[in-house]
Design a protein around this motif. Structure first.
Motif, mmCIF file in Angstrom:
data_model
loop_
_atom_site.group_PDB
_atom_site.id
_atom_site.type_symbol
_atom_site.label_atom_id
_atom_site.label_comp_id
_atom_site.label_asym_id
_atom_site.label_seq_id
_atom_site.Cartn_x
_atom_site.Cartn_y
_atom_site.Cartn_z
ATOM 1 N N SER A 120 -15.944 -8.627 0.102
ATOM 2 C CA SER A 120 -16.654 -8.721 1.367
ATOM 3 C C SER A 120 -17.847 -9.671 1.269
ATOM 4 O O SER A 120 -18.633 -9.622 0.339
ATOM 5 C CB SER A 120 -17.124 -7.332 1.791
ATOM 6 O OG SER A 120 -17.836 -7.406 2.991
ATOM 7 N N PRO A 130 0.804 -1.226 0.000
ATOM 8 C CA PRO A 130 0.000 0.000 0.000
ATOM 9 C C PRO A 130 0.834 1.273 0.000
ATOM 10 O O PRO A 130 0.990 1.936 1.019
ATOM 11 C CB PRO A 130 -0.814 -0.126 1.284
ATOM 12 C CG PRO A 130 0.048 -0.940 2.186
ATOM 13 C CD PRO A 130 0.809 -1.884 1.287
ATOM 14 N N LYS A 170 -3.720 2.669 -1.081
ATOM 15 C CA LYS A 170 -4.613 2.308 0.018
ATOM 16 C C LYS A 170 -6.066 2.277 -0.446
ATOM 17 O O LYS A 170 -6.831 1.397 -0.039
ATOM 18 C CB LYS A 170 -4.437 3.294 1.172
ATOM 19 C CG LYS A 170 -3.103 3.150 1.877
ATOM 20 C CD LYS A 170 -2.915 4.190 2.948
ATOM 21 C CE LYS A 170 -1.517 4.088 3.533
ATOM 22 N NZ LYS A 170 -1.202 5.153 4.454
ATOM 23 N N LYS A 171 -6.446 3.207 -1.304
ATOM 24 C CA LYS A 171 -7.820 3.229 -1.822
ATOM 25 C C LYS A 171 -8.103 2.012 -2.700
ATOM 26 O O LYS A 171 -9.190 1.433 -2.641
ATOM 27 C CB LYS A 171 -8.072 4.515 -2.618
ATOM 28 C CG LYS A 171 -8.233 5.735 -1.757
ATOM 29 C CD LYS A 171 -8.460 6.979 -2.597
ATOM 30 C CE LYS A 171 -8.537 8.213 -1.719
ATOM 31 N NZ LYS A 171 -8.676 9.434 -2.519
ATOM 32 N N GLU A 221 -1.735 7.150 -0.882
ATOM 33 C CA GLU A 221 -3.182 7.176 -0.695
ATOM 34 C C GLU A 221 -3.914 6.404 -1.793
ATOM 35 O O GLU A 221 -4.879 5.697 -1.522
ATOM 36 C CB GLU A 221 -3.668 8.637 -0.656
ATOM 37 C CG GLU A 221 -5.010 8.806 -0.008
ATOM 38 C CD GLU A 221 -5.086 8.242 1.413
ATOM 39 O OE1 GLU A 221 -6.127 7.639 1.740
ATOM 40 O OE2 GLU A 221 -4.121 8.383 2.188
ATOM 41 N N ARG A 251 -11.091 -4.993 -1.142
ATOM 42 C CA ARG A 251 -11.624 -5.640 0.064
ATOM 43 C C ARG A 251 -13.149 -5.564 0.083
ATOM 44 O O ARG A 251 -13.821 -6.531 0.437
ATOM 45 C CB ARG A 251 -11.047 -4.984 1.320
ATOM 46 C CG ARG A 251 -9.634 -5.409 1.601
ATOM 47 C CD ARG A 251 -9.143 -4.883 2.930
ATOM 48 N NE ARG A 251 -7.778 -5.329 3.143
ATOM 49 C CZ ARG A 251 -6.833 -4.605 3.703
ATOM 50 N NH1 ARG A 251 -7.099 -3.385 4.130
ATOM 51 N NH2 ARG A 251 -5.628 -5.092 3.845
ATOM 52 N N LYS A 252 -13.684 -4.412 -0.294
ATOM 53 C CA LYS A 252 -15.138 -4.251 -0.336
ATOM 54 C C LYS A 252 -15.758 -5.177 -1.378
ATOM 55 O O LYS A 252 -16.820 -5.752 -1.144
ATOM 56 C CB LYS A 252 -15.502 -2.799 -0.624
ATOM 57 C CG LYS A 252 -15.321 -1.888 0.553
ATOM 58 C CD LYS A 252 -15.688 -0.458 0.225
ATOM 59 C CE LYS A 252 -15.442 0.445 1.414
ATOM 60 N NZ LYS A 252 -15.683 1.855 1.085
ATOM 61 N N GLU A 277 -8.574 -1.005 -0.418
ATOM 62 C CA GLU A 277 -9.880 -0.935 0.245
ATOM 63 C C GLU A 277 -11.015 -1.272 -0.732
ATOM 64 O O GLU A 277 -11.951 -1.986 -0.375
ATOM 65 C CB GLU A 277 -10.096 0.457 0.851
ATOM 66 C CG GLU A 277 -11.365 0.560 1.669
ATOM 67 C CD GLU A 277 -11.454 -0.460 2.793
ATOM 68 O OE1 GLU A 277 -12.572 -0.936 3.078
ATOM 69 O OE2 GLU A 277 -10.415 -0.813 3.384
ATOM 70 N N ARG A 278 -10.918 -0.806 -1.959
ATOM 71 C CA ARG A 278 -11.934 -1.120 -2.973
ATOM 72 C C ARG A 278 -12.011 -2.626 -3.208
ATOM 73 O O ARG A 278 -13.094 -3.202 -3.259
ATOM 74 C CB ARG A 278 -11.613 -0.397 -4.281
ATOM 75 C CG ARG A 278 -12.592 -0.706 -5.396
ATOM 76 C CD ARG A 278 -12.234 0.069 -6.688
ATOM 77 N NE ARG A 278 -12.996 -0.440 -7.785
ATOM 78 C CZ ARG A 278 -12.619 -1.455 -8.578
ATOM 79 N NH1 ARG A 278 -11.460 -2.043 -8.398
ATOM 80 N NH2 ARG A 278 -13.390 -1.866 -9.562
#
Length: 171
Positions: free
Chosen positions: A54, A37, A43-44, A40, A50-51, A47-48
């Protein structure tokens, strides 16, 4: 079974690869994440992803370098994302190996090792070769080594799929 899925940024390759894992049926699902990561934007992106995963039953294994060290607890379906990051990390990360003539062979043998132990392995790769000419000699060397990894992986794969604008094209 080993499937290699590749495409450009935003092509839908990750969603397609994930769908192939889900369609394989009920079994343990593993997501081998290779992205470090940085910044920024990195990291985004993490996170995308991971979502997107999910609630789909994936156990995440972080592996930014040395893929040969990945040991999964049960036979199942594995999504490895992605080859481009793994190679870059092996070259430039403090934990990586640096430039090496054997790097493409080592990475592909590690992928084959995981594939041999699992029911399904889907490897995602980024097609950077359509983004124009590399701007530096170092990036040209990286692009060349990535092409070698992709060629070796395609030769090992049972299926190779290019995703363009969300449309999978079986090659």
């Amino acid at each position: 079974m080993l499937i290699f899925v590749f495409g450009g940024n935003g092509s839908g390759k990750s969603e397609y690869a994930e769908q192939r894992i889900l369609e394989a049926g009920e079994m343990p699902r593993y997501y081998v994440a290779t992205m470090e990561p940085f910044g920024e934007e990195g990291k985004k992106r993490i996170e995308r992803h991971r979502k997107l995963r999910s609630g789909k039953g994936f156990a995440t294994i972080e592996c930014t370098t040395h893929l040969e060290q990945v040991k999964l607890p049960e036979r199942g379906a594995v999504l490895l994302e992605d080859l481009s990051n793994l190679l870059a990390n092996e070259i430039w990360s403090k934990n990586g190996r640096g430039w090496s003539q054997e790097l493409a062979e080592d990475i592909c043998q590690s992928i084959k090792g995981i594939s041999d132990e699992q029911q399904l392995l889907v490897v995602v790769g980024n097609d950077i070769h359509r983004d124009g000419e590399p701007q530096t000699p170092e990036m040209e060397q990286y692009a060349s080594l990535l092409a070698e990894c992709q060629t070796r992986l395609a030769a090992l794969a049972d299926e190779v799929v290019e995703v363009v604008c969300g449309i999978p094209i079986i090659l």
